[in-house]
Write an enzyme that holds these catalytic residues in place. Structure first.
Site, PDB file in Angstrom:
ATOM      1  CG  HIS A 143     -46.619 -33.749   1.799  1.00 28.71           C
ATOM      2  ND1 HIS A 143     -45.792 -34.508   1.006  1.00 28.71           N
ATOM      3  CD2 HIS A 143     -45.803 -32.862   2.434  1.00 28.71           C
ATOM      4  CE1 HIS A 143     -44.542 -34.115   1.161  1.00 28.71           C
ATOM      5  NE2 HIS A 143     -44.517 -33.107   2.028  1.00 28.71           N
ATOM      6  CD  GLU A 144     -46.858 -29.840   4.332  1.00 32.03           C
ATOM      7  OE1 GLU A 144     -46.127 -30.023   5.336  1.00 32.03           O
ATOM      8  OE2 GLU A 144     -46.400 -29.652   3.189  1.00 32.03           O
ATOM      9  CG  HIS A 186     -43.977 -33.189   7.210  1.00 30.11           C
ATOM     10  ND1 HIS A 186     -42.724 -33.762   7.217  1.00 30.11           N
ATOM     11  CD2 HIS A 186     -44.134 -32.670   5.955  1.00 30.11           C
ATOM     12  CE1 HIS A 186     -42.150 -33.605   6.039  1.00 30.11           C
ATOM     13  NE2 HIS A 186     -42.990 -32.948   5.249  1.00 30.11           N
ATOM     14  CD  GLU A 208     -40.260 -33.837   3.168  1.00 26.72           C
ATOM     15  OE1 GLU A 208     -41.356 -34.274   2.762  1.00 26.72           O
ATOM     16  OE2 GLU A 208     -40.100 -32.651   3.524  1.00 26.72           O
TER      17      GLU A 208
END
Length: 505
Positions: free
Chosen positions: A269-270, A273, A299
């Site tokens: 997830h990170e 980003h 996101e």
């Protein structure tokens, strides 16, 4: 361009460069504060952050900035600027008009408050102690209400907050979008529950040594294209990513000894980003364009890599061998198909960042409704825990036992991030729509994932999304990539197809 414009444009660029330097220094201080700075220095660090933030704020609303904008917006001048300069002028004008009436002292007090509150939140969450954190949250909400008055109320007070994270998004639009999602996802959850089937998942919750989890996180981040020469992976209570510049984009994750999948998905997830920030065109470095265009688009990338890639069957068929090799005694008898089904099970839960893809949006809707109540309807900070618990029981059939797994579970409010949460669901919708476009342009995408060719996907996203930074608006990005405006049906179709597969509906 007339001869007297060049000095003004240069002055504008110089001011933006200085502001970006302040932002980088502040970002580094915030990262340090959340990844291991000594607790005894946290309060003084908050004051230092507040002082530098006050200088940055003053630059953004200074008479010099106003004069530059007035000159550069003159008829005939603005049209002669490059696309990048026009975008920076428009964004600077929006911020100038939005914030120039705010007293600098109030802004500085707010930054000091939120910087200190984020540190205090960690202890309050750990102890499930809402009462100790409540005075800070009450002050943050009160100051945010003051800011709304200075910024100018749009259709509703909450609309003013939304615009800071997702330009042109409104309560009216979100009510419609979330209504469509809720009306289609609730029956899907009911169908799953009525199936009487639930993939086994107990093997995910054995003891998995942290060192092995760290190795897997690093390995998978390299596979998706995260550049460790332009970033680093650390640990924090709440995982986050911070882009200081395209050559320094840092991420954190959180390891749980008895949960094999949690760190994998938070790292992906990170990492999503970070891929966005690391792959912005270097010509925008040092300018306001060297960032994501909105939190919804940002996101979309974290959710794209976490879910549409990371929870796919093709991903686990390719990468499970490395996980199994790292934890042979725990996973020796477990197959990649078993893991694929386990990480895609639907199960109403208390914790947003651990939620499955189907119920996740209900977590967001709960927060969205509560934030509207806070700013549009006068909900008291005193009543937040009870309202939170009641909504969880109503929407998901679960009730928090304490504030740590309830109203204190997210860091966002401690930092004043009201209006941010809808970005997660918008990101889910954007991500599904982008994946549909990717499949159209790369029909063999599943085979590529199964062969570990994730860099081809990263390059596709870089060309269409990442490289532009903040040059294009969210609406322009979505239209350019998919040929249509945001359409929540792609997310519903994606989730419906996956649940039919996992649960044989």
């Amino acid at each position: 361009m007339s001869t007297n414009v060049h000095p003004v444009l240069q002055q504008f660029h110089d001011m933006l460069t200085k502001m970006k330097s302040y932002e980088e220094a502040l970002g580094l201080m915030q990262w340090d504060l959340r990844t291991g700075a000594p607790r005894k220095g946290a309060e003084q660090r908050a004051h230092a952050i507040g002082a530098l933030s006050a200088d940055l704020f003053s630059l953004s609303v200074s008479p010099e900035m106003g004069n530059c904008l007035d000159e550069l917006e003159q008829p005939g001048v603005f049209e002669s600027l490059s696309q990048a300069d026009r975008k920076m002028v428009k964004d600077a004008r929006k911020e100038y008009n939005r914030s120039r009436l705010i007293p600098p002292k109030l802004h500085q007090e707010y930054v000091v408050l939120t910087s200190h509150a984020e540190t205090l939140w960690e202890d309050a969450k750990k102890n499930g102690d809402y009462e100790s954190f409540k005075p800070y949250l009450r002050d943050i909400v009160a100051k945010t209400q003051q800011f709304i008055d200075y910024w100018g109320v749009q259709d509703t007070r909450y609309d003013t907050l939304l615009d800071a994270y997702e330009p042109d998004m409104t309560v009216a639009k979100l009510d419609s979008i979330f209504g469509q999602l809720r009306d289609q996802l609730v029956p899907l959850v009911q169908s799953v529950q009525a199936s009487g089937k639930q993939p086994a998942a107990d093997f995910l919750f054995q003891e998995f040594p942290i060192e092995g989890q760290k190795a897997i996180s690093h390995y998978l981040l390299k596979e998706i294209g995260y550049d460790f020469d332009a970033g680093r992976l650390d640990e924090s209570v709440h995982p986050f990513a911070i882009g200081l510049n395209p050559g320094d984009v840092r991420i954190t994750t959180h390891y749980k000894t008895h949960d094999m999948a949690d760190a994998i998905f938070s790292s992906l997830h990170e990492g999503g980003h970070a891929l966005y920030e690391q792959n912005i065109n270097v010509k925008y470095a040092g300018t306001p364009l060297a960032s994501g265009t909105s939190m919804g688009i940002h996101e979309s990338q974290s959710r794209f890599w976490e879910n549409l890639i990371g929870r796919s069957r093709a991903f686990w068929s390719r990468y499970y061998g490395q996980v199994q090799q790292t934890f042979p005694s725990q996973l020796g008898q477990v197959t990649s198909e078993m893991v694929y089904r386990a990480v895609n099970r639907v199960e109403p839960s208390l914790i947003r960042i651990e939620a499955d893809e189907v119920t996740y949006n209900l977590h967001i809707i709960i927060r969205y409704e509560m934030e509207k109540m806070l700013f549009n309807e006068g909900l008291s900070v005193d009543d937040l825990p009870d309202v939170w618990n009641d909504k969880y029981e109503s929407y998901l059939g679960v009730r928090p036992k304490h504030a740590g797994e309830g109203v204190l579970q997210d860091v966002h409010w401690s930092g004043g991030g009201f209006g941010y949460f809808p970005s997660y669901s918008l990101g889910n919708m954007y991500a599904a729509q982008f994946m549909h476009a990717l499949r159209q342009g790369m029909p063999d995408v599943e085979d590529r994932i199964a062969r570990g060719e994730l860099l081809a996907i990263k390059e596709w996203l870089t060309e269409r999304i990442y490289q532009h930074g903040k040059l294009l608006t969210p609406a322009e990005i979505v239209m350019q990539v998919t040929g249509e405006a945001l359409n929540p049906q792609y997310l519903v179709d994606y989730l419906s197809a996956k649940m039919k597969d996992v649960y044989s509906l």
